[in-house]
Design a protein around this motif. Structure first.
Motif, mmCIF file in Angstrom:
data_model
loop_
_atom_site.group_PDB
_atom_site.id
_atom_site.type_symbol
_atom_site.label_atom_id
_atom_site.label_comp_id
_atom_site.label_asym_id
_atom_site.label_seq_id
_atom_site.Cartn_x
_atom_site.Cartn_y
_atom_site.Cartn_z
ATOM 1 N N ARG A 1 -5.766 -4.741 -16.244
ATOM 2 C CA ARG A 1 -5.574 -6.183 -16.128
ATOM 3 C C ARG A 1 -4.185 -6.467 -15.579
ATOM 4 O O ARG A 1 -3.204 -5.865 -16.021
ATOM 5 C CB ARG A 1 -5.750 -6.859 -17.487
ATOM 6 N N GLY A 2 -4.118 -7.350 -14.615
ATOM 7 C CA GLY A 2 -2.833 -7.664 -14.022
ATOM 8 C C GLY A 2 -2.771 -9.107 -13.551
ATOM 9 O O GLY A 2 -3.616 -9.937 -13.894
ATOM 10 N N VAL A 3 -1.765 -9.375 -12.744
ATOM 11 C CA VAL A 3 -1.525 -10.720 -12.228
ATOM 12 C C VAL A 3 -1.228 -10.617 -10.736
ATOM 13 O O VAL A 3 -0.552 -9.674 -10.293
ATOM 14 C CB VAL A 3 -0.326 -11.386 -12.958
ATOM 15 N N ILE A 4 -1.724 -11.578 -9.985
ATOM 16 C CA ILE A 4 -1.377 -11.645 -8.568
ATOM 17 C C ILE A 4 0.008 -12.277 -8.492
ATOM 18 O O ILE A 4 0.162 -13.501 -8.549
ATOM 19 C CB ILE A 4 -2.402 -12.462 -7.760
ATOM 20 N N GLN A 5 1.023 -11.436 -8.390
ATOM 21 C CA GLN A 5 2.403 -11.900 -8.450
ATOM 22 C C GLN A 5 2.877 -12.470 -7.112
ATOM 23 O O GLN A 5 3.764 -13.321 -7.078
ATOM 24 C CB GLN A 5 3.313 -10.729 -8.851
ATOM 25 N N ARG A 6 2.246 -12.001 -6.032
ATOM 26 C CA ARG A 6 2.689 -12.419 -4.708
ATOM 27 C C ARG A 6 1.506 -12.447 -3.766
ATOM 28 O O ARG A 6 0.577 -11.645 -3.889
ATOM 29 C CB ARG A 6 3.761 -11.461 -4.196
ATOM 30 N N LYS A 7 1.536 -13.390 -2.820
ATOM 31 C CA LYS A 7 0.525 -13.493 -1.773
ATOM 32 C C LYS A 7 1.238 -13.539 -0.428
ATOM 33 O O LYS A 7 2.274 -14.197 -0.298
ATOM 34 C CB LYS A 7 -0.316 -14.764 -1.953
ATOM 35 N N ALA A 8 0.695 -12.846 0.561
ATOM 36 C CA ALA A 8 1.365 -12.812 1.865
ATOM 37 C C ALA A 8 0.347 -12.924 2.993
ATOM 38 O O ALA A 8 -0.731 -12.331 2.946
ATOM 39 C CB ALA A 8 2.161 -11.519 2.013
ATOM 40 N N LYS A 9 0.734 -13.711 4.018
ATOM 41 C CA LYS A 9 -0.055 -13.793 5.239
ATOM 42 C C LYS A 9 0.471 -12.772 6.239
ATOM 43 O O LYS A 9 1.675 -12.642 6.419
ATOM 44 C CB LYS A 9 0.046 -15.199 5.846
ATOM 45 N N TRP A 10 -0.420 -12.070 6.861
ATOM 46 C CA TRP A 10 -0.096 -11.071 7.869
ATOM 47 C C TRP A 10 1.103 -10.229 7.411
ATOM 48 O O TRP A 10 2.179 -10.242 8.011
ATOM 49 C CB TRP A 10 0.163 -11.724 9.213
ATOM 50 N N PRO A 11 0.919 -9.486 6.307
ATOM 51 C CA PRO A 11 2.036 -8.719 5.728
ATOM 52 C C PRO A 11 2.366 -7.455 6.517
ATOM 53 O O PRO A 11 1.547 -6.927 7.279
ATOM 54 C CB PRO A 11 1.480 -8.346 4.344
ATOM 55 N N ARG A 12 3.571 -6.975 6.329
ATOM 56 C CA ARG A 12 3.949 -5.654 6.826
ATOM 57 C C ARG A 12 3.403 -4.623 5.845
ATOM 58 O O ARG A 12 3.267 -4.896 4.651
ATOM 59 C CB ARG A 12 5.466 -5.521 6.931
ATOM 60 N N TRP A 13 3.102 -3.452 6.352
ATOM 61 C CA TRP A 13 2.578 -2.379 5.498
ATOM 62 C C TRP A 13 3.636 -1.305 5.327
ATOM 63 O O TRP A 13 4.210 -0.800 6.292
ATOM 64 C CB TRP A 13 1.332 -1.765 6.124
ATOM 65 N N THR A 14 3.903 -0.990 4.059
ATOM 66 C CA THR A 14 4.874 0.063 3.748
ATOM 67 C C THR A 14 4.203 1.076 2.826
ATOM 68 O O THR A 14 3.973 0.783 1.645
ATOM 69 C CB THR A 14 6.118 -0.515 3.043
ATOM 70 N N PRO A 15 3.849 2.246 3.309
ATOM 71 C CA PRO A 15 3.222 3.247 2.436
ATOM 72 C C PRO A 15 4.186 3.699 1.355
ATOM 73 O O PRO A 15 5.403 3.732 1.558
ATOM 74 C CB PRO A 15 2.873 4.386 3.400
ATOM 75 N N SER A 16 3.628 4.031 0.201
ATOM 76 C CA SER A 16 4.463 4.493 -0.912
ATOM 77 C C SER A 16 5.044 5.868 -0.587
ATOM 78 O O SER A 16 4.576 6.586 0.308
ATOM 79 C CB SER A 16 3.629 4.580 -2.188
ATOM 80 N N ASP A 17 6.088 6.255 -1.347
ATOM 81 C CA ASP A 17 6.700 7.570 -1.132
ATOM 82 C C ASP A 17 5.688 8.688 -1.381
ATOM 83 O O ASP A 17 5.702 9.720 -0.683
ATOM 84 C CB ASP A 17 7.905 7.741 -2.058
ATOM 85 N N GLU A 18 4.808 8.492 -2.385
ATOM 86 C CA GLU A 18 3.789 9.504 -2.677
ATOM 87 C C GLU A 18 2.839 9.665 -1.486
ATOM 88 O O GLU A 18 2.451 10.789 -1.136
ATOM 89 C CB GLU A 18 2.993 9.109 -3.928
ATOM 90 N N MET A 19 2.473 8.549 -0.853
ATOM 91 C CA MET A 19 1.569 8.618 0.288
ATOM 92 C C MET A 19 2.251 9.304 1.466
ATOM 93 O O MET A 19 1.630 10.110 2.178
ATOM 94 C CB MET A 19 1.110 7.208 0.695
ATOM 95 N N VAL A 20 3.521 9.014 1.647
ATOM 96 C CA VAL A 20 4.260 9.645 2.744
ATOM 97 C C VAL A 20 4.380 11.144 2.524
ATOM 98 O O VAL A 20 4.272 11.944 3.464
ATOM 99 C CB VAL A 20 5.656 9.005 2.897
ATOM 100 N N SER A 21 4.566 11.534 1.265
ATOM 101 C CA SER A 21 4.674 12.974 0.978
ATOM 102 C C SER A 21 3.362 13.692 1.240
ATOM 103 O O SER A 21 3.362 14.863 1.653
ATOM 104 C CB SER A 21 5.127 13.196 -0.476
ATOM 105 N N ARG A 22 2.243 12.990 1.001
ATOM 106 C CA ARG A 22 0.935 13.585 1.273
ATOM 107 C C ARG A 22 0.609 13.571 2.759
ATOM 108 O O ARG A 22 -0.083 14.456 3.259
ATOM 109 C CB ARG A 22 -0.168 12.824 0.519
ATOM 110 N N GLN A 23 1.092 12.538 3.448
ATOM 111 C CA GLN A 23 0.810 12.392 4.873
ATOM 112 C C GLN A 23 2.128 12.177 5.624
ATOM 113 O O GLN A 23 2.517 11.037 5.892
ATOM 114 C CB GLN A 23 -0.134 11.206 5.100
ATOM 115 N N PRO A 24 2.834 13.236 5.961
ATOM 116 C CA PRO A 24 4.150 13.124 6.612
ATOM 117 C C PRO A 24 4.144 12.315 7.900
ATOM 118 O O PRO A 24 5.179 11.764 8.290
ATOM 119 C CB PRO A 24 4.518 14.591 6.884
ATOM 120 N N ASN A 25 2.993 12.214 8.554
ATOM 121 C CA ASN A 25 2.938 11.444 9.790
ATOM 122 C C ASN A 25 3.160 9.949 9.551
ATOM 123 O O ASN A 25 3.395 9.188 10.498
ATOM 124 C CB ASN A 25 1.590 11.650 10.483
ATOM 125 N N LEU A 26 3.120 9.531 8.271
ATOM 126 C CA LEU A 26 3.351 8.127 7.946
ATOM 127 C C LEU A 26 4.831 7.825 7.713
ATOM 128 O O LEU A 26 5.194 6.677 7.453
ATOM 129 C CB LEU A 26 2.554 7.727 6.692
#
Length: 262
Positions: free
Chosen positions: A160-185
């Motif tokens: 259970r959580g809360v929608i703390q923020r809403k964004a139109k046409w947001p920038r995408w920033t992969p997490s550090d964990e995702m970058v470590s799994r996929q260095p091309n990111l």
């Protein structure tokens, strides 16, 4: 002088032509009579001034229509006409979103209002990971249901959580964990400023950021340029929606809306 037999033959021929011409020239005036016409077509023609309706009207009977192997009722459209409008081309903030080919989408994943019994208050988002549906709870036992794509096993989040923020046409920033799994990111990492907004951005046209206990869960409800991922478990944990649907959801969701991922 002509032989008598030849004269008689000519006479019979002329008489035959006269009779024949008479058949051709005589007009059947009854065919031009409107009364005759109405009487003849009475089963499919109704003139209230001439024929009074029966006091007992027959109840239309339903008939079993042939159903195809695609579970489509033969002769009826496979999708609602409204769907073609909902998922048509959208121009939004300078971007043009292509239409969704709804004929290739399972109808259960198209936006629709459904009956939905829940103890959650109206305005709450409920994500059912088993059926891959997102419900925006409405009043009177109703909800707006959307199809979603979810995370693969081991990459899903629930709670259970809360929608703390809403964004139109947001920038995408992969997490550090995702970058470590996929260095091309790495080129899109936070240190590099992320990936700019656009049609090919993985977050699509809108993003709703999920926080729990005041902390960013790093999971989002967002659009996607990959419409085929809706209804499947292919993402890295986030909740993907058709861009047309996430725009609709964004406009309906209030500030600090609650979200429950089952």
């Amino acid at each position: 002088m002509f032989p008598l037999g030849r004269l008689m033959g000519h006479g019979l021929a002329l008489a035959g032509l006269s009779l024949l011409s008479g058949c051709i020239l005589v007009t059947d005036t009854s065919r031009m009579n409107i009364e005759t016409f109405q009487d003849e077509v009475a089963p499919v023609y109704y003139d209230p001034a001439r024929v009074q309706p029966s006091p007992v009207q027959p109840v239309p009977q339903t008939r079993e229509l042939y159903k195809t192997q695609f579970h489509q009722t033969y002769g009826l459209p496979i999708d609602r006409p409204l769907n073609k409008v909902l998922y048509d081309t959208i121009r939004d903030d300078g971007y043009t979103l292509p239409p969704i080919p709804i004929s290739r989408v399972d109808p259960q994943y198209l936006r629709q209002e459904v009956a939905y019994q829940t103890t959650e208050k109206p305005g709450t988002i409920v994500v059912d990971t088993k059926t891959r549906h997102l419900y925006l709870v409405q009043s009177n036992g109703k909800a707006i249901r959307y199809g979603v794509g979810l995370g693969r096993d081991g990459f899903a989040w629930s709670g259970r959580g809360v929608i703390q923020r809403k964004a139109k046409w947001p920038r995408w920033t992969p997490s550090d964990e995702m970058v470590s799994r996929q260095p091309n990111l790495r080129q899109f990492s936070a240190a590099e400023g992320g990936l700019e907004a656009g049609r090919n951005n993985p977050l699509g046209a809108r993003a709703l950021y999920i926080f729990a206990n005041g902390k960013d869960t790093l999971y989002r409800v967002h659009g996607t340029p990959d419409w085929q991922s809706v209804g499947r478990a292919t993402s890295s944990g986030c909740v993907r929606m058709f861009n047309q649907d996430v725009i609709d959801l964004y406009d309906r969701v209030g500030d600090k809306a609650e979200i429950v991922v089952l």
